[in-house]
Design a protein around this motif. Sequence first.
Motif, PDB file in Angstrom:
ATOM      1  N   GLY A 184     -40.951  14.517 -12.987  1.00 12.48           N
ATOM      2  CA  GLY A 184     -40.438  15.417 -12.823  1.00 12.48           C
ATOM      3  C   GLY A 184     -41.068  17.027 -13.106  1.00 12.48           C
ATOM      4  O   GLY A 184     -42.278  17.088 -13.258  1.00 12.48           O
ATOM      5  N   LYS A 185     -40.021  17.736 -12.073  1.00 15.03           N
ATOM      6  CA  LYS A 185     -40.363  19.287 -12.207  1.00 15.03           C
ATOM      7  C   LYS A 185     -41.566  19.933 -13.384  1.00 15.03           C
ATOM      8  O   LYS A 185     -42.171  20.908 -13.848  1.00 15.03           O
ATOM      9  N   TYR A 186     -39.821  19.823 -14.276  1.00 14.97           N
ATOM     10  CA  TYR A 186     -40.057  19.942 -15.448  1.00 14.97           C
ATOM     11  C   TYR A 186     -40.403  18.526 -16.981  1.00 14.97           C
ATOM     12  O   TYR A 186     -40.268  18.790 -17.857  1.00 14.97           O
ATOM     13  N   ARG A 193     -31.129  24.631 -14.423  1.00 15.63           N
ATOM     14  CA  ARG A 193     -31.644  25.592 -13.357  1.00 15.63           C
ATOM     15  C   ARG A 193     -31.390  26.872 -13.474  1.00 15.63           C
ATOM     16  O   ARG A 193     -30.106  27.185 -13.809  1.00 15.63           O
TER      17      ARG A 193
END
Length: 147
Positions: free
Chosen positions: A57-59, A145
């Motif tokens: 994922g993004k992180y 987030r």
Amino acid sequence: MFSQTAEYALRATAALAERQSAVTAAELARLTDVPSPYLFKVMGQLTKAGIVTAQRGKYGGYVLHAPASAITLLDVINAVDPIPRIHHCPLGKPEHELALCPLHRQLDAAYAQIEQTLRAQTLADVTPPTPTGQDRKAVRTAPPRRS
């Protein structure tokens, strides 16, 4: 004495021990000066052994699966290229059936000493302390987030 794979695994896990968040494969390759294709192989072995966790994922990226103080240098090395031990005399002489010959007994004692030394040192022992002085904990979740 140690293989290139063991060296790369130690570099990668030490770099992860210094971080408080997931590190991408590309960043880890840059930080450790390990070629990306080789790093993927090493990280796969470390993941399979339960030393690191791969997050998608993004992180995403790699993180230590446990606190750096709970992972010994021997754990890392054994995950990728275990230290050989001598259980049977390779000369195959009948008089060496029940016990190692003096040469191989000394060699095995040296391997045992190396194992003992590496078992006594954790990743936390070989990385700089965090700014807060806290133990380097495994990160298993993405950062919050921002709105």
